[in-house]
Design a protein around this motif. Structure first.
Motif: not given
Length: 398
Positions: A193-197, A272-277
């Motif tokens: 899971m990728v996102f920014a904080v 940011s939104d969350r994205q999954v790879w």
């Protein structure tokens, strides 16, 4: 009507765009195609919210491609790589080690950028190059090769004849398949899971990788956001657990992420939104075929550990560019492509296997296995010569 060029690049991700900029800047006539549009606004739907740490060797290639000067103002330097083992019964650090770039270099390990920003600057560079014809929304469909050239059919427009086809079209590469090159794939049951904080504690240009069962939780420095320290996060874990977290509301997710980070930078706020790879390891049997060279994920895929993935891809491009510039008259011939395969294949296999071992260690659940992981980190760090060799290998310097 058939068109012609020196190089046809299948794939317009970061690697494909960089290759187009690098070869175009070097004076080669390039056509670059990708079936998807390029999204250059980080707030737009579908933007790639991942970030990429460009290690030291990457800067030289980006400069050759004429894009480093535009990227530099947006760079977040990575001076220190911090590894934390928090694999005990309680989610708190047991072993913390820091690898400082000053031990081996006068420069940082690298510089971190949001992927959408890299795409924006690379697309702008291609627009400025008369040698490059970039066609987003167009894909490759068929490949026919012979000794002197390759003919590639496109989803839109007439076919293209090229002296060299560069496959930069991802882990499911159509051009790799068309060239008859097989792959070996390993699956881990993990997702990233990728996102920014943002967080209250400054990151001080330290990339922090925190290990517990399931996979690492990595915070990579980004430029401040709204006056707060900001980091890109890659959270690797069991696939089902990851998808469960995707369903959490923002407040519950922030609490879970803060706990998983051991509150190292204080409470994390999602920006940011969350994205999954999906996480896999994959490598091609060969890196070349008649008139075809594989780069990036068409050639190798690995878990996002140690910033190896895209940096290996840029090494692919730099190697291919050096060979092309050394003998322009032989662009894409058997001698050049065999030299490319030999130059990259053993390094790719070694790094794929190394990251595979690190990832399997990061998944350890049994207490003895977790203890062994912590002890191994401590032992590697304590031997100064070994520590320096590992850092140099990570940068691709050895």
């Amino acid at each position: 009507m058939t068109q012609s060029c020196d190089i046809l690049i299948s794939g317009g991700g970061i690697a494909g765009l960089t290759a187009a900029a690098a070869f175009g800047t070097a004076g080669f006539k390039v056509i670059c195609v990708d079936p998807a549009p390029r999204i250059t606004d980080g707030n737009a739907k579908g933007a790639d919210l991942r970030s990429t740490a460009m290690l030291q060797p990457a800067r030289a290639l980006l400069a050759r491609a004429g894009v480093w000067e535009a990227l530099a103002p947006h760079a977040a330097a990575l001076q220190v790589m911090r590894i934390i083992d928090a694999g005990g019964e309680v989610a708190e650090p047991r072993v913390t080690k820091e690898f400082d770039a000053s031990d081996i270099s006068d420069e940082p390990f690298g510089w971190n950028f949001p992927n959408w920003l890299l795409i924006r600057e690379l697309v702008a560079r291609l627009e400025a190059l008369e040698t490059v014809d970039f066609r987003p929304g167009v894909g490759t469909t068929r490949l026919f090769t012979r000794t002197g050239s390759a003919k590639v059919s496109l989803s839109e427009g007439g076919p293209v004849t090229a002296r060299l086809v560069i496959a930069a079209d991802g882990r499911g590469s159509p051009m790799r398949t068309a060239a008859g090159i097989g792959v070996h794939t390993k699956r881990y049951g993990q997702k990233a899971m990728v996102f920014a904080v943002t967080h209250p504690v400054p990151h001080d240009n330290v990339s922090t990788e925190i290990h517990r069962t399931g996979g690492p939780f990595t915070l990579v420095p980004l430029p401040d956001r709204d006056g707060m320290p900001c980091s890109a996060v890659v959270w690797m874990d069991d696939g089902r657990a990851t998808m469960d977290r995707m369903a959490l509301d923002a407040q519950a997710f922030e609490a879970a992420a803060s706990d998983r980070s051991c509150h190292h930078f204080g409470p994390l706020t999602l920006v940011s939104d969350r994205q999954v790879w999906p996480i896999i390891t994959q490598h091609a049997d060969r890196l070349s075929a008649e008139r075809v060279a594989l780069i990036a994920e068409a050639a190798h895929v690995m878990p996002p550990i140690g910033a190896q993935g895209l940096n290996m891809s840029l090494t692919d491009i730099a190697t291919l560019l050096d060979l092309a510039e050394a003998r322009r008259e032989g662009l894409g011939d058997a001698q050049m492509l065999e030299a490319y395969h030999k130059a990259r294949h053993s390094d790719v296999r070694m790094r794929v296997q190394g990251i595979d071992l690190l990832n399997r260690a990061s998944q350890a659940q049994a207490p003895l296995a977790r203890d062994a992981r912590a002890a191994g980190l401590n032992a590697l760090y304590s031997a100064a010569p070994v520590r320096k060799i590992l850092m140099q290998m990570g940068l691709g310097m050895r």
